[in-house]
Design an enzyme around this catalytic site. Structure first.
Site, PDB file in Angstrom:
ATOM      1  N   CYS A   1       5.740  -2.517 -25.060  1.00 42.52           N
ATOM      2  CA  CYS A   1       5.933  -3.561 -26.085  1.00 42.52           C
ATOM      3  C   CYS A   1       4.600  -4.060 -26.634  1.00 42.52           C
ATOM      4  O   CYS A   1       4.568  -4.964 -27.454  1.00 42.52           O
ATOM      5  CB  CYS A   1       6.735  -4.734 -25.511  1.00 42.52           C
ATOM      6  SG  CYS A   1       5.833  -5.729 -24.316  1.00 42.52           S
TER       7      CYS A   1
ATOM      8  N   ASP B   1       0.866  -1.188   0.000  1.00 43.76           N
ATOM      9  CA  ASP B   1       0.000   0.000   0.000  1.00 43.76           C
ATOM     10  C   ASP B   1       0.903   1.240   0.000  1.00 43.76           C
ATOM     11  O   ASP B   1       2.103   1.143   0.260  1.00 43.76           O
ATOM     12  CB  ASP B   1      -0.936  -0.017   1.235  1.00 43.76           C
ATOM     13  CG  ASP B   1      -0.165   0.067   2.557  1.00 43.76           C
ATOM     14  OD1 ASP B   1      -0.250  -0.872   3.366  1.00 43.76           O
ATOM     15  OD2 ASP B   1       0.543   1.076   2.780  1.00 43.76           O
TER      16      ASP B   1
ATOM     17  N   HIS C   1       8.838  -4.957  -1.677  1.00 47.85           N
ATOM     18  CA  HIS C   1       7.958  -5.957  -2.293  1.00 47.85           C
ATOM     19  C   HIS C   1       7.074  -5.350  -3.374  1.00 47.85           C
ATOM     20  O   HIS C   1       6.049  -5.923  -3.738  1.00 47.85           O
ATOM     21  CB  HIS C   1       7.090  -6.628  -1.226  1.00 47.85           C
ATOM     22  CG  HIS C   1       7.868  -7.527  -0.317  1.00 47.85           C
ATOM     23  ND1 HIS C   1       7.385  -7.967   0.887  1.00 47.85           N
ATOM     24  CD2 HIS C   1       9.115  -8.050  -0.421  1.00 47.85           C
ATOM     25  CE1 HIS C   1       8.296  -8.741   1.480  1.00 47.85           C
ATOM     26  NE2 HIS C   1       9.349  -8.790   0.699  1.00 47.85           N
TER      27      HIS C   1
END
Ligand code: BV8
Length: 225
Positions: A136, A91, A106
Site C-alpha cells: 500500500c 528467532d 508470537h
C-alpha cells in the site's frame, strides 16, 4: 498414532547466545516492554521499537542453533506420530537447525508487517520508520511480531493440536505469558502427559506431570535419546 506438541521459549535459545526476557539481565530488565513490545509503544516512538528489533534481528542472524534445537530435529525425523513445535520465540533457530513443522505464535524477526494494510513480507536486515509497505506504499512498516495486547498467530491450530495431544512438552519458558502459559492445562485436560524441561521450575510447573531441570543443551538431547 502418537501426537506430540512441544512448546519452546527463550530458554531453548539462551545457549545460542540470545538473551531471555526475565532472567537476570534479561531483555525485560533492560527495556520497558510497554515501550518496545506494545502497539502503543510503536505508535509513540517507531524508531525506538525498530532499533530494538533491528538489534535482535542482527543477534538472531549471528547466532547458531544449539544441541537442544538439533535434538528436536532428530526427534522430528525419527518420530512415527505427529509432532508439532509451537514456539514463542521470534528467532528462526528451529528452522535453521532443520525443524520442519514449526508455528511461531508470537511472529518472527524475519517478517515485516504493514500497520496500515496488514500486508506481510520478509523483513530487511534493518527496518527504518520511512520504509514503504510494498503493497500500500504507506510508511507503516513494523516488525511482524505479536506484541502484548495483540492476538497470537495460529491459535485455532494450536488449541486443536493441544486437544488431540498424547504428550505436551514445554522447553525453556517461564510460564508467565498467556495464552501459552495455559497450554499445559489445556493439554492436560485433554489427557496428555505433560513434561517441563527448564533451567528452573516455571510459574506453571504444578500443571505438569513431570519437571526436569537443567540446561536445554543437555536435558533436551537426554530426553530425546
Ligand atoms: C493476548 C514477542 C488476547 C515480543 C511476546 C490471560 C489470557 C490471555 C491473555 C492474558 C492473560 N493475562 C494477561 C494477558 C495479557 C498478556 C500477558 O500474558 N501478559 C503477561 C505479562 C501477564 N498476553 C498477551 O497480551 C498476548 N495476547 O492475550 O491476546 C487473547 C486472549 C485469550 C486468548 C488468546 C488471545 C500476547 C503475548 C505475546 C507478547 N509477545 N513476545 C518479543 O519477543 O519481542 S511475549 C514474551 O514473553 C517473549 O517474547 C516470549 O515469547 C514470552 C515468554 O517468555 P519466555 O519465552 O518464557 O522467556 P522468559 O525469559 O520469560 O523465561 C525464560 C525461561 O527459560 C525461564 O524459565 C528460564 O529458567 C529458562 N532458561 C534460561 N536459560 C535456560 C533456560 N532453560 C533451559 N536452558 C537454559 N540454558
Amino acid at each position: 498414532m502418537e501426537r506430540l506438541v512441544i512448546l519452546t521459549g527463550a530458554g531453548i535459545s539462551a545457549e545460542s547466545g540470545l538473551g531471555t526476557f526475565r532472567d537476570k539481565d534479561g531483555l525485560w530488565t533492560r527495556h520497558d516492554l510497554s515501550e518496545v513490545a506494545t502497539p502503543e509503544g510503536f505508535s509513540r516512538n517507531p524508531k525506538r521499537v525498530l532499533d530494538f528489533y533491528n538489534a535482535r534481528r542482527a543477534n538472531s542472524r549471528a547466532a547458531a542453533p544449539n544441541p537442544a534445537h538439533e535434538a528436536l530435529v532428530r526427534l522430528e525425523q525419527s518420530y512415527l506420530g505427529e509432532m508439532l513445535i509451537v514456539t514463542q520465540n521470534v528467532d528462526d533457530l528451529h528452522e535453521r537447525a532443520g525443524s520442519r513443522n514449526v508455528l511461531h505464535m508470537h511472529g518472527t524477526l524475519e517478517g515485516a508487517l504493514c500497520a496500515a494494510c496488514g500486508h506481510r513480507w520478509p523483513a530487511p536486515a534493518i527496518q527504518r520508520p520511512q520504509d514503504p509497505c510494498p503493497a500500500c506504499t504507506t510508511a507503516q512498516a513494523r516488525p511482524d511480531i505479536v506484541w502484548f495486547g495483540e492476538y497470537p498467530y495460529h491459535m485455532e491450530d494450536i488449541w486443536q493440536a493441544l486437544r488431540r495431544a498424547d504428550a505436551f512438552v514445554a522447553i525453556g519458558t517461564s510460564g508467565t505469558v498467556y495464552p501459552a502459559a495455559a497450554f499445559a492445562q489445556d493439554a492436560g485436560r485433554a489427557g496428555a502427559f505433560c513434561l517441563e524441561l527448564n533451567a528452573e521450575a516455571s510459574a506453571v510447573a504444578p500443571d505438569f506431570d513431570e519437571v526436569r531441570l537443567g540446561p536445554a543443551s543437555r536435558i533436551v538431547p537426554d530426553w530425546v535419546a
